[in-house]
Design a protein around this motif. Structure first.
Motif, PDB file in Angstrom:
ATOM      1  N   LEU A  52      48.150  17.067  82.496  1.00 30.24           N
ATOM      2  CA  LEU A  52      47.879  15.670  82.818  1.00 30.24           C
ATOM      3  C   LEU A  52      47.090  15.496  84.107  1.00 30.24           C
ATOM      4  N   MET A  53      47.304  16.367  85.089  1.00 27.03           N
ATOM      5  CA  MET A  53      46.657  16.237  86.398  1.00 27.03           C
ATOM      6  C   MET A  53      46.143  17.591  86.859  1.00 27.03           C
ATOM      7  N   PRO A  54      45.090  18.092  86.238  1.00 26.72           N
ATOM      8  CA  PRO A  54      44.623  19.440  86.546  1.00 26.72           C
ATOM      9  C   PRO A  54      44.161  19.619  87.989  1.00 26.72           C
ATOM     10  N   GLY A  55      43.700  18.591  88.647  1.00 25.11           N
ATOM     11  CA  GLY A  55      43.217  18.730  90.022  1.00 25.11           C
ATOM     12  C   GLY A  55      44.200  18.274  91.078  1.00 25.11           C
ATOM     13  N   ALA A  56      45.468  18.112  90.716  1.00 26.93           N
ATOM     14  CA  ALA A  56      46.453  17.577  91.655  1.00 26.93           C
ATOM     15  C   ALA A  56      46.837  18.552  92.762  1.00 26.93           C
ATOM     16  N   GLY A  57      46.562  19.813  92.580  1.00 30.86           N
ATOM     17  CA  GLY A  57      46.914  20.793  93.602  1.00 30.86           C
ATOM     18  C   GLY A  57      46.645  22.201  93.105  1.00 30.86           C
ATOM     19  N   ASP A  58      46.973  23.147  93.957  1.00 26.84           N
ATOM     20  CA  ASP A  58      46.812  24.555  93.582  1.00 26.84           C
ATOM     21  C   ASP A  58      48.109  25.014  92.940  1.00 26.84           C
ATOM     22  N   TYR A  59      48.166  24.950  91.628  1.00 28.69           N
ATOM     23  CA  TYR A  59      49.391  25.253  90.898  1.00 28.69           C
ATOM     24  C   TYR A  59      49.831  26.705  91.056  1.00 28.69           C
ATOM     25  N   ASP A  60      48.907  27.595  91.327  1.00 33.31           N
ATOM     26  CA  ASP A  60      49.277  29.000  91.510  1.00 33.31           C
ATOM     27  C   ASP A  60      49.975  29.239  92.847  1.00 33.31           C
ATOM     28  N   GLN A  61      49.813  28.329  93.793  1.00 35.20           N
ATOM     29  CA  GLN A  61      50.437  28.466  95.103  1.00 35.20           C
ATOM     30  C   GLN A  61      51.652  27.545  95.269  1.00 35.20           C
TER      31      GLN A  61
END
Length: 78
Positions: free
Chosen positions: A3-12
């Motif tokens: 839904l929010m791919p640019g919301a943050g660095d999901y890997d971190q």
């Protein structure tokens, strides 16, 4: 992520969850209008959230609608 791919660095992102709740030092909630005309706050109850929910909601409804509150909002104002 979908839904929010640019919301943050999901890997971190942190993977732990601690269940913290917004709370004031004495658990006295903040129920108040803000400097924005259409934004009100009903927060800070901590673990008393369910206990205080009905009264907090009633006070907030009075503030939002412009009705005279049944109890003084001053102890809960920002």
């Amino acid at each position: 992520r979908e839904l929010m791919p640019g919301a943050g660095d999901y890997d971190q992102a942190e993977t732990s969850w601690v269940g913290q709740r917004p709370v004031t030092p004495g658990s006295l909630p903040v129920i108040s209008a803000t400097h924005l005309d259409n934004l009100f706050i009903n927060s800070g109850h901590g673990s008393l959230g369910w206990t205080l929910s009905a009264g907090s909601a009633a006070l907030l409804a009075d503030l939002v609608s412009g009705d005279t509150p049944h109890l003084s909002p001053s102890p809960y104002a920002m």
